[in-house]
Design a protein around this motif. Structure first.
Motif, PDB file in Angstrom:
ATOM      1  N   ARG A  59       0.836  -1.212   0.000  1.00 48.98           N
ATOM      2  CA  ARG A  59       0.000   0.000   0.000  1.00 48.98           C
ATOM      3  C   ARG A  59       0.864   1.252   0.000  1.00 48.98           C
ATOM      4  O   ARG A  59       0.574   2.210  -0.724  1.00 48.98           O
ATOM      5  CB  ARG A  59      -0.920  -0.014   1.232  1.00 48.98           C
ATOM      6  CG  ARG A  59      -1.833   1.161   1.326  1.00 48.98           C
ATOM      7  CD  ARG A  59      -2.949   1.073   0.308  1.00 48.98           C
ATOM      8  NE  ARG A  59      -3.857   2.188   0.518  1.00 48.98           N
ATOM      9  CZ  ARG A  59      -4.358   2.921  -0.438  1.00 48.98           C
ATOM     10  NH1 ARG A  59      -4.120   2.630  -1.681  1.00 48.98           N
ATOM     11  NH2 ARG A  59      -5.153   3.924  -0.161  1.00 48.98           N
ATOM     12  N   LEU A  60       1.942   1.242   0.782  1.00 53.42           N
ATOM     13  CA  LEU A  60       2.856   2.397   0.805  1.00 53.42           C
ATOM     14  C   LEU A  60       3.546   2.567  -0.549  1.00 53.42           C
ATOM     15  O   LEU A  60       3.709   3.700  -1.023  1.00 53.42           O
ATOM     16  CB  LEU A  60       3.900   2.233   1.913  1.00 53.42           C
ATOM     17  CG  LEU A  60       3.385   2.443   3.334  1.00 53.42           C
ATOM     18  CD1 LEU A  60       4.474   2.115   4.350  1.00 53.42           C
ATOM     19  CD2 LEU A  60       2.901   3.879   3.529  1.00 53.42           C
ATOM     20  N   ARG A  61       3.932   1.466  -1.189  1.00 57.80           N
ATOM     21  CA  ARG A  61       4.553   1.555  -2.529  1.00 57.80           C
ATOM     22  C   ARG A  61       3.562   2.130  -3.536  1.00 57.80           C
ATOM     23  O   ARG A  61       3.921   2.959  -4.377  1.00 57.80           O
ATOM     24  CB  ARG A  61       5.062   0.187  -2.982  1.00 57.80           C
ATOM     25  CG  ARG A  61       6.348  -0.246  -2.283  1.00 57.80           C
ATOM     26  CD  ARG A  61       6.971  -1.483  -2.909  1.00 57.80           C
ATOM     27  NE  ARG A  61       6.179  -2.691  -2.718  1.00 57.80           N
ATOM     28  CZ  ARG A  61       6.240  -3.480  -1.668  1.00 57.80           C
ATOM     29  NH1 ARG A  61       7.086  -3.193  -0.680  1.00 57.80           N
ATOM     30  NH2 ARG A  61       5.488  -4.556  -1.578  1.00 57.80           N
ATOM     31  N   GLU A  62       2.301   1.679  -3.445  1.00 58.10           N
ATOM     32  CA  GLU A  62       1.267   2.192  -4.352  1.00 58.10           C
ATOM     33  C   GLU A  62       1.031   3.678  -4.118  1.00 58.10           C
ATOM     34  O   GLU A  62       0.911   4.450  -5.068  1.00 58.10           O
ATOM     35  CB  GLU A  62      -0.029   1.406  -4.166  1.00 58.10           C
ATOM     36  CG  GLU A  62      -1.165   1.861  -5.059  1.00 58.10           C
ATOM     37  CD  GLU A  62      -0.841   1.754  -6.540  1.00 58.10           C
ATOM     38  OE1 GLU A  62      -1.369   2.585  -7.312  1.00 58.10           O
ATOM     39  OE2 GLU A  62      -0.059   0.870  -6.956  1.00 58.10           O
ATOM     40  N   LEU A  63       0.965   4.098  -2.859  1.00 58.23           N
ATOM     41  CA  LEU A  63       0.796   5.531  -2.556  1.00 58.23           C
ATOM     42  C   LEU A  63       1.975   6.344  -3.086  1.00 58.23           C
ATOM     43  O   LEU A  63       1.788   7.453  -3.597  1.00 58.23           O
ATOM     44  CB  LEU A  63       0.645   5.738  -1.042  1.00 58.23           C
ATOM     45  CG  LEU A  63      -0.695   5.319  -0.438  1.00 58.23           C
ATOM     46  CD1 LEU A  63      -0.635   5.374   1.092  1.00 58.23           C
ATOM     47  CD2 LEU A  63      -1.825   6.194  -0.964  1.00 58.23           C
ATOM     48  N   GLU A  64       3.171   5.791  -3.000  1.00 58.53           N
ATOM     49  CA  GLU A  64       4.362   6.486  -3.520  1.00 58.53           C
ATOM     50  C   GLU A  64       4.275   6.607  -5.042  1.00 58.53           C
ATOM     51  O   GLU A  64       4.615   7.650  -5.606  1.00 58.53           O
ATOM     52  CB  GLU A  64       5.640   5.754  -3.097  1.00 58.53           C
ATOM     53  CG  GLU A  64       6.917   6.408  -3.548  1.00 58.53           C
ATOM     54  CD  GLU A  64       7.123   7.844  -3.062  1.00 58.53           C
ATOM     55  OE1 GLU A  64       7.900   8.578  -3.707  1.00 58.53           O
ATOM     56  OE2 GLU A  64       6.510   8.239  -2.055  1.00 58.53           O
TER      57      GLU A  64
ATOM     58  N   ARG B 152       3.278  10.126  -9.681  1.00 52.54           N
ATOM     59  CA  ARG B 152       2.511  10.399 -10.891  1.00 52.54           C
ATOM     60  C   ARG B 152       1.866  11.778 -10.792  1.00 52.54           C
ATOM     61  O   ARG B 152       1.893  12.569 -11.747  1.00 52.54           O
ATOM     62  CB  ARG B 152       1.466   9.314 -11.107  1.00 52.54           C
ATOM     63  CG  ARG B 152       0.793   9.399 -12.465  1.00 52.54           C
ATOM     64  CD  ARG B 152      -0.138   8.244 -12.768  1.00 52.54           C
ATOM     65  NE  ARG B 152      -0.996   7.960 -11.632  1.00 52.54           N
ATOM     66  CZ  ARG B 152      -1.195   6.749 -11.124  1.00 52.54           C
ATOM     67  NH1 ARG B 152      -0.611   5.705 -11.652  1.00 52.54           N
ATOM     68  NH2 ARG B 152      -1.978   6.579 -10.077  1.00 52.54           N
ATOM     69  N   ILE B 153       1.291  12.110  -9.644  1.00 55.44           N
ATOM     70  CA  ILE B 153       0.671  13.427  -9.446  1.00 55.44           C
ATOM     71  C   ILE B 153       1.725  14.520  -9.547  1.00 55.44           C
ATOM     72  O   ILE B 153       1.514  15.540 -10.207  1.00 55.44           O
ATOM     73  CB  ILE B 153      -0.074  13.493  -8.091  1.00 55.44           C
ATOM     74  CG1 ILE B 153      -1.309  12.594  -8.135  1.00 55.44           C
ATOM     75  CG2 ILE B 153      -0.456  14.926  -7.731  1.00 55.44           C
ATOM     76  CD1 ILE B 153      -1.979  12.396  -6.782  1.00 55.44           C
TER      77      ILE B 153
ATOM     78  N   ASP C  75       4.524  18.722 -15.285  1.00 49.76           N
ATOM     79  CA  ASP C  75       4.327  18.843 -16.728  1.00 49.76           C
ATOM     80  C   ASP C  75       3.278  19.896 -17.049  1.00 49.76           C
ATOM     81  O   ASP C  75       3.454  20.687 -18.001  1.00 49.76           O
ATOM     82  CB  ASP C  75       3.914  17.496 -17.312  1.00 49.76           C
ATOM     83  CG  ASP C  75       5.029  16.483 -17.274  1.00 49.76           C
ATOM     84  OD1 ASP C  75       6.180  16.866 -16.981  1.00 49.76           O
ATOM     85  OD2 ASP C  75       4.743  15.275 -17.531  1.00 49.76           O
ATOM     86  N   ASP C  76       2.162  19.946 -16.271  1.00 52.77           N
ATOM     87  CA  ASP C  76       1.119  20.932 -16.500  1.00 52.77           C
ATOM     88  C   ASP C  76       1.622  22.351 -16.279  1.00 52.77           C
ATOM     89  O   ASP C  76       1.339  23.258 -17.056  1.00 52.77           O
ATOM     90  CB  ASP C  76      -0.092  20.680 -15.585  1.00 52.77           C
ATOM     91  CG  ASP C  76      -0.915  19.469 -16.024  1.00 52.77           C
ATOM     92  OD1 ASP C  76      -0.672  18.970 -17.142  1.00 52.77           O
ATOM     93  OD2 ASP C  76      -1.774  19.051 -15.223  1.00 52.77           O
ATOM     94  N   ILE C  77       2.390  22.525 -15.211  1.00 49.19           N
ATOM     95  CA  ILE C  77       2.934  23.863 -14.922  1.00 49.19           C
ATOM     96  C   ILE C  77       3.924  24.251 -16.009  1.00 49.19           C
ATOM     97  O   ILE C  77       3.933  25.377 -16.510  1.00 49.19           O
ATOM     98  CB  ILE C  77       3.591  23.900 -13.527  1.00 49.19           C
ATOM     99  CG1 ILE C  77       2.488  23.774 -12.457  1.00 49.19           C
ATOM    100  CG2 ILE C  77       4.395  25.181 -13.332  1.00 49.19           C
ATOM    101  CD1 ILE C  77       3.021  23.591 -11.050  1.00 49.19           C
TER     102      ILE C  77
END
Length: 166
Positions: free
Chosen positions: A142-147, A152-153, A159-161
């Motif tokens: 779960r911690l790896r997935e959150l990382e 990604r965010i 990239d958006d900025i």
């Protein structure tokens, strides 16, 4: 005669309790040699109780745990203030499989504080250990997935900025 009958009845009750308890129970001398084992103690590792009597209890401890278990035991019997000890370690069954146990020891000491014997209860905690390990693995995943989501965010924001500034 009444006193003798009372003592026999107490002994019968005591034996019934010890012999039929589901946890492994044994008495060892100060060096750790089996003096008594209940049937559950032998069955836990696939031994007949007669196979254990007179043998070192440390020989059942898995090789990877034996050193620290023996050292901890020696420390505790040397300290007259220590009456109880609880620990977890791996045991090797007769068929070679290893499993986790929790052992609780009550030290019986003489008037000088020297250990005469240890009275021990053993419980197989393999399933508890497996469940704890599975829970830890799930937490780690779960911690790896959150990382991964956080990265990604962060990448998307970067990239958006960057696109907006361009």
């Amino acid at each position: 005669e009444d006193r003798t009958a009372e003592l026999r009845e107490r002994e019968r009750l005591y034996r019934s309790l010890v012999e039929n308890v589901s946890q492994g129970s044994y008495i060892a001398d100060r060096r750790g040699f089996f003096r008594y084992c209940n049937p559950a103690m032998g069955a836990m590792g696939g031994y007949a109780t007669e196979e254990l009597l007179g043998k070192s209890s440390f020989r059942l401890v898995a090789e990877e745990d034996r050193g620290w278990v023996m050292a901890a035991y020696a420390e505790r019997i040397a300290d007259p203030a220590v009456l109880h000890w609880a620990c977890e370690f791996r045991v090797v069954a007769k068929d070679g499989r290893k499993f986790w146990v929790e052992q609780i020891t009550h030290f019986v000491r003489d008037a000088t504080g020297r250990v005469i014997e240890g009275r021990n209860l053993l419980r197989d905690i393999t399933e508890r250990k497996r469940a704890a390990e599975a829970l830890q693995q799930a937490r780690d995943e779960r911690l790896r997935e959150l990382e991964r989501v956080r990265r990604r965010i962060a990448t998307d924001l970067h990239d958006d900025i960057g696109s907006s500034l361009t």
